[in-house]
Every structure is written in structure tokens, then in C-alpha cells.
Design an enzyme around this catalytic site. Structure first.
Site, PDB file in Angstrom:
ATOM      1  N   HIS A 113      43.493   4.158  19.384  1.00 29.71           N
ATOM      2  CA  HIS A 113      43.238   3.316  18.404  1.00 29.71           C
ATOM      3  C   HIS A 113      44.452   3.127  17.411  1.00 29.71           C
ATOM      4  O   HIS A 113      44.588   2.151  16.680  1.00 29.71           O
ATOM      5  CB  HIS A 113      41.635   3.844  17.472  1.00 29.71           C
ATOM      6  CG  HIS A 113      41.761   3.188  16.048  1.00 29.71           C
ATOM      7  ND1 HIS A 113      42.258   3.725  15.125  1.00 29.71           N
ATOM      8  CD2 HIS A 113      40.621   2.399  15.778  1.00 29.71           C
ATOM      9  CE1 HIS A 113      41.751   2.992  14.003  1.00 29.71           C
ATOM     10  NE2 HIS A 113      40.726   2.048  14.428  1.00 29.71           N
ATOM     11  N   ASN A 114      44.866   4.285  16.862  1.00 30.37           N
ATOM     12  CA  ASN A 114      45.803   4.254  15.827  1.00 30.37           C
ATOM     13  C   ASN A 114      47.258   3.449  16.376  1.00 30.37           C
ATOM     14  O   ASN A 114      47.982   3.061  15.675  1.00 30.37           O
ATOM     15  CB  ASN A 114      46.285   5.759  15.325  1.00 30.37           C
ATOM     16  CG  ASN A 114      45.196   6.280  14.351  1.00 30.37           C
ATOM     17  OD1 ASN A 114      44.039   5.679  14.336  1.00 30.37           O
ATOM     18  ND2 ASN A 114      45.470   6.994  13.344  1.00 30.37           N
TER      19      ASN A 114
ATOM     20  N   GLY B   6      39.235   5.016   6.436  1.00 29.52           N
ATOM     21  CA  GLY B   6      39.874   5.321   5.263  1.00 29.52           C
ATOM     22  C   GLY B   6      39.294   5.521   4.108  1.00 29.52           C
ATOM     23  O   GLY B   6      37.984   5.929   3.899  1.00 29.52           O
TER      24      GLY B   6
ATOM     25  N   GLU C  54      46.655   0.218  16.039  1.00 30.63           N
ATOM     26  CA  GLU C  54      46.850  -0.312  14.848  1.00 30.63           C
ATOM     27  C   GLU C  54      48.419  -0.442  14.247  1.00 30.63           C
ATOM     28  O   GLU C  54      48.930  -1.190  13.475  1.00 30.63           O
ATOM     29  CB  GLU C  54      46.199   0.737  13.769  1.00 30.63           C
ATOM     30  CG  GLU C  54      46.334   0.819  12.356  1.00 30.63           C
ATOM     31  CD  GLU C  54      45.794   1.943  11.695  1.00 30.63           C
ATOM     32  OE1 GLU C  54      46.577   2.887  11.099  1.00 30.63           O
ATOM     33  OE2 GLU C  54      44.563   2.353  11.694  1.00 30.63           O
TER      34      GLU C  54
ATOM     35  N   SER D 235      37.782   6.727  11.823  1.00 33.11           N
ATOM     36  CA  SER D 235      38.385   5.913  10.961  1.00 33.11           C
ATOM     37  C   SER D 235      37.683   4.935   9.988  1.00 33.11           C
ATOM     38  O   SER D 235      36.534   4.964  10.013  1.00 33.11           O
ATOM     39  CB  SER D 235      38.928   4.703  12.242  1.00 33.11           C
ATOM     40  OG  SER D 235      39.603   3.609  11.563  1.00 33.11           O
TER      41      SER D 235
ATOM     42  N   LYS E 129      40.516   7.875  19.498  1.00 27.59           N
ATOM     43  CA  LYS E 129      41.189   7.649  18.035  1.00 27.59           C
ATOM     44  C   LYS E 129      42.747   7.512  18.077  1.00 27.59           C
ATOM     45  O   LYS E 129      43.379   6.840  17.306  1.00 27.59           O
ATOM     46  CB  LYS E 129      40.926   8.897  17.273  1.00 27.59           C
ATOM     47  CG  LYS E 129      41.347   8.819  15.815  1.00 27.59           C
ATOM     48  CD  LYS E 129      40.731   7.459  14.748  1.00 27.59           C
ATOM     49  CE  LYS E 129      41.038   7.607  13.417  1.00 27.59           C
ATOM     50  NZ  LYS E 129      42.387   8.003  13.000  1.00 27.59           N
TER      51      LYS E 129
ATOM     52  N   GLY F 136      36.818  20.820   3.600  1.00 30.68           N
ATOM     53  CA  GLY F 136      37.955  19.802   3.302  1.00 30.68           C
ATOM     54  C   GLY F 136      37.522  18.652   2.755  1.00 30.68           C
ATOM     55  O   GLY F 136      36.862  17.837   3.186  1.00 30.68           O
TER      56      GLY F 136
ATOM     57  N   MET G 107      39.216  11.499   2.470  1.00 31.65           N
ATOM     58  CA  MET G 107      38.202  11.247   3.489  1.00 31.65           C
ATOM     59  C   MET G 107      36.829  12.187   3.345  1.00 31.65           C
ATOM     60  O   MET G 107      35.917  11.501   3.349  1.00 31.65           O
ATOM     61  CB  MET G 107      38.838  11.222   4.999  1.00 31.65           C
ATOM     62  CG  MET G 107      39.830  10.177   5.092  1.00 31.65           C
ATOM     63  SD  MET G 107      38.950   8.589   5.838  1.00 31.65           S
ATOM     64  CE  MET G 107      38.689   9.061   7.481  1.00 31.65           C
ATOM     65  N   GLY G 108      37.110  13.594   3.315  1.00 32.95           N
ATOM     66  CA  GLY G 108      36.001  14.431   3.073  1.00 32.95           C
ATOM     67  C   GLY G 108      35.198  14.201   2.103  1.00 32.95           C
ATOM     68  O   GLY G 108      33.906  14.199   2.102  1.00 32.95           O
TER      69      GLY G 108
ATOM     70  N   ASN H 206      42.387  14.202  12.536  1.00 29.78           N
ATOM     71  CA  ASN H 206      43.481  13.724  13.547  1.00 29.78           C
ATOM     72  C   ASN H 206      44.146  14.572  14.613  1.00 29.78           C
ATOM     73  O   ASN H 206      45.280  14.753  14.633  1.00 29.78           O
ATOM     74  CB  ASN H 206      44.186  12.705  13.015  1.00 29.78           C
ATOM     75  CG  ASN H 206      43.592  11.552  12.572  1.00 29.78           C
ATOM     76  OD1 ASN H 206      42.824  11.103  13.087  1.00 29.78           O
ATOM     77  ND2 ASN H 206      44.339  10.958  11.542  1.00 29.78           N
TER      78      ASN H 206
ATOM     79  N   GLY I 203      39.437  16.321   0.948  1.00 29.72           N
ATOM     80  CA  GLY I 203      40.528  15.252   0.502  1.00 29.72           C
ATOM     81  C   GLY I 203      39.707  13.954   0.285  1.00 29.72           C
ATOM     82  O   GLY I 203      38.451  13.835   0.139  1.00 29.72           O
TER      83      GLY I 203
END
Length: 303
Positions: A176-177, A123, A180, A121, A173, A7, A11-12, A95, A9
Site C-alpha cells: 500500500h505504501n 494518518g 502511495e 492507514s 500495508k 504508544g 496515530m495512537g 509499520n 503519538g
């Protein structure tokens, strides 16, 4: 250390860059080939398939998935179960819902594999600033993967930790979100109040910059807000439509399950739904009710 990464994307791909800069060897696979080509140019070993990725890894293997929650992650786990050997480790850095993670860890364990859930986390800034990593799973594979976590984190001893058994990483997480969501909503409301006070002609970017230093509300979210306002203080190019990743919903559901009042997080989620309604029947009905019981004036729809 060697790591398989599935993956690539936003992030990856960025995580792969940070791992390579940290001296690790990565073997990467992505459904579309272009991100693999870019990663290979940066120093990664490319794989043409998941089978090819597993073949190129040395035992005990560690494969990190950065995939969308739900079916893509579920399907990849089943594929990996059929390819990996006893003692290998699957890491889910996406996620995923923590309840799914608990179930998957039990399923994977039946095949003598380890399963680590890593709430991630950071981004698009994680590649330079480091990632906050909330890790769940058995102690032994987490400890074995320590060099990976230390490299991805902001510092070897900061920003990451083993928070509990399987599911704990994704649970933390999730919360956490949810937090946020509430913080973002508070900033959005505060800045809108100031913008509406037109007689003061306030420079919202200037105010954001003032708050960034010494203020009790200083934070990375405020830093990002200041950056956005520096580019376009009126946000004229941005539509008032706010998505949600799903974790805010899960946090609210968990609060309900535990009979815990979470009004700020819940309302911040509801406000995201409000942003998607160009024509809210509910708002129309509210206005009609106020007119019925109190004679309050209603605005006519000029469209």
C-alpha cells in the site's frame, strides 16, 4: 470492549479518541506522561507503567502497540511476553517489516499468546474519517477483536479486513505504501510541469479542485494536495526534502526478491533520495559525461 493501548503519538492518540467515542474502554500507557494525561481527560484509564496497564486489563487481555518499527516494538513484545497470560493477544498496529512480524508471531505463540499484525492507514485524519485496517493473524483473535476494528474503520463493514495469516497485514500495508509513493510522485511531477509553464499563469489550486470532481485521478491524495495548495500555492515555507518511512524501500526489495518489475515505485523512492542532496556529485558527473561524449554545455557552479 476493553483494550490496552501502548504508544500515544499522533496515530495512537487519535485512535484512542475514536475508540472512546465508540464506547470502548481503553487503558493507555506512553513513555512520556503528558499524552496519558490528555487521554485520561478524554475518558481513558491511565497506566503508570506497562505492568500497571496489564494489571488493569481483564482476561483475556488485548494490548495494541502503536510504536516505531524495530527495536522499540521488539523490546515491548519481550516485556509483554513476561507479563501477559495464555490466551492474551498482542496487536502490532505500527509499520513493522512483515518478515519481523512472521518471526515475532512464532515467538509469541511459544508463550501461548496470540499475535495480530494490523497495517494501519489513515494518518491524522483517521480520528474523523476512520482508519484503513489490513489485518493478519489467526482467525480466532481477529474475530474476537472485531468490535475494535469495526469502530476504528470508516464503517463496520468498510475499510478493514482479515487479509491472511501472520505477516499478511503488514505485507499488504507495505505494498500500500509503495503504491502511495508512486501516486504522490506522479502528482508532484504533473503539478511541477504545470507550474513551469509560466506563460499560462495557471492557478494550481484551481486545477486541483477541478480534478477532484469527475476526473479519473480524483483521490484522497488529490484532496490533500488541493488543501496544501489552498494554504500556500507556492509552497514557499516547505523545504524540498522528502523523507521515507521505510516501507517504500521494503516494497522495492520485495519486488527484487520476486523478480517483479516495479519501475514506478522504485523510481519514486529514488526521487525521495534525490530530494535530500543539496549538492549531487552524481548529477555533476552526468553533466560532465554528456559534455565529454556530445559536447553538451555544462552550467558553471557560481557558488
Amino acid at each position: 470492549m476493553q483494550l490496552g493501548l501502548i504508544g500515544l503519538g499522533k496515530m495512537g492518540a487519535n485512535m484512542n479518541q475514536r475508540l472512546l467515542k465508540g464506547g470502548h474502554q481503553t487503558v493507555v500507557f506512553n513513555r512520556s506522561p503528558e499524552p496519558v494525561r490528555v487521554a485520561v481527560e478524554a475518558g481513558a484509564i491511565g497506566a503508570e507503567s506497562v505492568v500497571d496497564l496489564v494489571v488493569k486489563l481483564d482476561a483475556p487481555r488485548a494490548v495494541w502497540m502503536m510504536l516505531p518499527a524495530g527495536a522499540p516494538t521488539e523490546e515491548m513484545i519481550e516485556t509483554l511476553i513476561g507479563l501477559l497470560s495464555a490466551g492474551d493477544t498482542i496487536i502490532d498496529g505500527g509499520n513493522s517489516n512483515y518478515r519481523d512480524t512472521i518471526r515475532r508471531a512464532q515467538h509469541v505463540a511459544q508463550h501461548h499468546l496470540h499475535y495480530v499484525d494490523c497495517g494501519t492507514s489513515g494518518g491524522i485524519w483517521g480520528v474523523s474519517e476512520g482508519y484503513s485496517l489490513m489485518i493478519g493473524g489467526e482467525k480466532e483473535p481477529v474475530e474476537r477483536l472485531r468490535p475494535i476494528f469495526e469502530t476504528l474503520a470508516p464503517a463496520p463493514d468498510k475499510g478493514w479486513g482479515h487479509v491472511g495469516p501472520s505477516g499478511a497485514g503488514h505485507f499488504v500495508k507495505m505494498v500500500h505504501n509503495g503504491i502511495e509513493y508512486g501516486m504522490m510522485q506522479a502528482f508532484a511531477e504533473g503539478f511541477e510541469i504545470m507550474k513551469r509553464k509560466s506563460e499560462f499563469k495557471m492557478d494550481l489550486h484551481q486545477i486541483a479542485e477541478i480534478w477532484r470532481y469527475g476526473s479519473v485521478v480524483r483521490s484522497w491524495l488529490l484532496d490533500l494536495t488541493a488543501h496544501a495548495l489552498a494554504v500556500d500555492a507556492d509552497l514557499s515555507e516547505i523545504a524540498p526534502w522528502v523523507a521515507d518511512s521505510g516501507e517504500g524501500r521494503w516494497t522495492v526489495a520485495e519486488a527484487i526478491d520476486q523478480d517483479i518489475p516495479a519501475p514506478v515505485i522504485t523510481l519514486s523512492l529514488m526521487m525521495r533520495f534525490v530530494s535530500r542532496q543539496e549538492d549531487s556529485y552524481g548529477a555533476r558527473l552526468l553533466a560532465a559525461m554528456r559534455h565529454q561524449f556530445g559536447g553538451h554545455p555544462v552550467k558553471k557552479d557560481e557558488r
